[in-house]
Scaffold this active site. Structure first.
Site, PDB file in Angstrom:
ATOM      1  N   HIS A 117     -27.163 -94.226 -54.377  1.00 45.11           N
ATOM      2  CA  HIS A 117     -26.356 -95.031 -55.396  1.00 45.11           C
ATOM      3  C   HIS A 117     -27.262 -95.541 -56.508  1.00 45.11           C
ATOM      4  O   HIS A 117     -27.266 -96.423 -57.271  1.00 45.11           O
ATOM      5  CB  HIS A 117     -25.907 -96.165 -54.572  1.00 45.11           C
ATOM      6  N   SER A 149     -38.028 -88.024 -82.687  1.00 49.24           N
ATOM      7  CA  SER A 149     -36.819 -88.530 -83.445  1.00 49.24           C
ATOM      8  C   SER A 149     -37.153 -88.422 -84.955  1.00 49.24           C
ATOM      9  O   SER A 149     -38.217 -88.671 -85.303  1.00 49.24           O
ATOM     10  CB  SER A 149     -36.619 -90.055 -83.044  1.00 49.24           C
ATOM     11  N   ASN A 197     -38.499 -87.731 -77.044  1.00 51.00           N
ATOM     12  CA  ASN A 197     -37.324 -87.538 -75.993  1.00 51.00           C
ATOM     13  C   ASN A 197     -37.315 -86.168 -75.051  1.00 51.00           C
ATOM     14  O   ASN A 197     -37.959 -85.327 -75.525  1.00 51.00           O
ATOM     15  CB  ASN A 197     -36.243 -87.414 -77.032  1.00 51.00           C
ATOM     16  N   GLU A 250     -32.098 -82.710 -71.512  1.00 49.51           N
ATOM     17  CA  GLU A 250     -30.503 -82.965 -71.928  1.00 49.51           C
ATOM     18  C   GLU A 250     -29.819 -82.019 -72.451  1.00 49.51           C
ATOM     19  O   GLU A 250     -28.800 -81.440 -71.904  1.00 49.51           O
ATOM     20  CB  GLU A 250     -30.968 -84.010 -73.083  1.00 49.51           C
TER      21      GLU A 250
END
Ligand code: ARG
Length: 492
Positions: free
Chosen positions: A161, A282, A290, A295
């Protein structure tokens, strides 16, 4: 007699020309040109079988084989550009053949149709692509094992969880990903086998009156056998869907690892730092670092699931047998295979560029009473029913929270009050690393269990690499390379 002009395989019954808009809309050459080499190999097997069975007159059959071999040689040498205004790659091949050897080339299509031809080329292509994908996959799985071996004694919380659950080791966690990839490898092997059924000889849908030998064609292609039913043979795209599914599931697995990297490199977790080689910045926030490769891995999972979805929808409700809808199978499966192959390679580089932070992992074990289950297990060993042990340990956790201490910092009186059957010596056993060492059950995180896992998965991966190393080009392609294509006897 018209055959539709210089760039068509059909046309005798037509008077007018196809509208150019429709021509462009229906053409597949723009994407199925990728199949050129595989289609030539399929054609070689077909022509060799026709030659052996005497379906084609021998001199002409030899010319066809020589012509196809010449095209394949030029293609492999990069001397044959696969382009032009053709309907599809099958048209291109026949036109090239006729240009190279003249009218004998017009006999190649005896006893076959583009319906069986296209599927055999795609099967060969899917097999090769699965091998390439597997190469990257096994590299990545090996990477997980190497990183795991470095971190047998690095302890961190295991989560359920997304809440701290029980202590484990980083090796144990990384090996979970390795075993999952091994299951993906096995799935690729099964799909590879599934693709090894030859539809050649099914013709358009109902076979042919010629005395062909589809089993021989299959053997020349290195396939396990030929189709049992000519209609199923040309209608079947299960191997395409299963290849896409294997890619999609592999991507889902990679996306779960990718999400962990995103979480772990956040300031909130701080379990890992990415090296410059696998991080990006960025354009506005100068401080950012990042986890973009992770991603993008997650993002690319969506498109592969999309490819699989497109294929399932494509097949749904299609009446037997071949329908032009099936032409749309190619870009979807190409994309799924391309994307998954790029993803496992990038995943391997990403994994190498992850710097784990054992001290942050260790610190996360200090809060959250991660060893409470161990106290309950201790009570069970003292004869308390698990449900009661659970309740008593819960009371001990509450007492620790009220005092602002960890479970192992409770004093003996507090332990006796909440857990009357507990031995006070258990308090000294509640440190997270001790609990990890005590979890010696099958597949568990105890260092000796992890050492066994490292050994067994190492052996499994060696076997998997052995399978991959054992892949060979189709026999007819090897005969082409060895110059034995026209030998009287061709043993495969
Ligand atoms: N371009 C077609 C495909 O990709 C080849 C088979 C065409 N067959 C036909 N009868 N039009 O599926």
């Amino acid at each position: 007699v018209s055959d539709g002009g210089p760039d068509r395989l059909w046309g005798g019954r037509f008077r007018g020309a196809v509208d150019p808009e429709i021509d462009r809309f229906t053409a597949s050459f723009g994407f199925d040109r990728r199949l050129a080499r595989c289609d030539l190999v399929g054609s070689l097997a077909h022509a060799r079988m026709l030659y052996e069975r005497g379906v084609l007159e021998r001199t002409e059959a030899r010319r066809v084989l020589e012509g196809l071999a010449g095209l394949l040689a030029r293609l492999e040498a990069g001397e044959l550009a696969v382009d032009g205004a053709y309907e599809d790659v099958h048209t291109w091949i026949e036109m090239q053949l006729v240009a190279a050897i003249g009218d004998a080339g017009r006999r190649l299509h005896t006893a076959r149709s583009r319906n069986d031809q296209t599927s055999v080329a795609l099967r060969l292509y899917v097999r090769e692509s699965l091998e390439e994908l597997d190469r990257g996959l096994l590299e990545l799985a090996g990477g997980f094992c190497r990183r795991a071996a470095e971190h047998r004694e690095t302890f961190l919380p295991g989560y359920t969880h997304l809440q701290r659950g029980q202590p484990t080791s980083l090796a144990h966690h990384l090996l979970a990903h390795a075993w999952t990839l091994l299951a993906d490898h096995r799935r690729l092997v099964r799909v590879w086998e599934l693709a090894g059924v030859s539809p050649l000889g099914a013709g358009a849908l109902a076979g042919t009156p010629h005395p062909i030998d589809p089993e021989r064609t299959a053997a020349l292609l290195g396939f396990a056998g030929a189709f049992p039913n000519s209609m199923a043979a040309v209608a079947d795209r299960d191997y395409v869907l299963e290849a896409a599914f294997a890619c999609a599931l592999l991507m889902l697995h990679l996306s779960r690892f990718a999400s962990e990297i995103v979480l772990w490199t956040s300031s909130e977790f701080g379990f890992a730092l990415l090296e410059d080689s696998v991080a990006k910045g960025s354009s506005i926030m100068p401080q950012k670092r990042n986890p973009e490769p992770a991603e993008i891995l997650r993002g690319k999972t969506a498109r592969v699931v999309g490819d699989l979805t497109a294929l399932m929808v494509l097949l749904k409700g299609l009446p037997l047998t071949y329908n032009s809808d099936l032409q749309e199978d190619k870009e979807a499966v190409f994309d799924a295979l391309d994307t998954a192959t790029a993803a496992v390679r990038a995943g391997a580089v990403l994994l190498e560029g992850v710097g784990f932070r054992p001290e942050r992992m260790r610190a996360a074990l200090e809060r959250g009473h991660l060893t409470a289950t161990f106290l309950a297990d201790h009570l069970v060993r003292r004869g308390v029913p698990f449900r009661d042990a659970h309740a008593q340990t819960g009371a001990a956790v509450r007492a620790a929270d009220e005092r602002g201490v960890q479970l192992w910092e409770l004093d003996a009186a507090e332990l006796r009050r909440t857990c009357p059957e507990a031995e006070t010596s258990v308090l000294a056993e509640l440190r997270p690393e001790d609990v990890v060492r005590a979890h010696r059950s099958l597949g568990g995180p105890a260092p000796e269990r992890v050492a066994e896992q490292l050994e067994s998965i190492g052996a499994e991966l060696d076997a998997a690499r052995g399978w991959l190393a054992g892949r060979r080009a189709p026999p007819v392609h090897r005969a082409f390379a060895a110059g034995t294509l026209l030998d009287e006897r061709l043993d495969v």
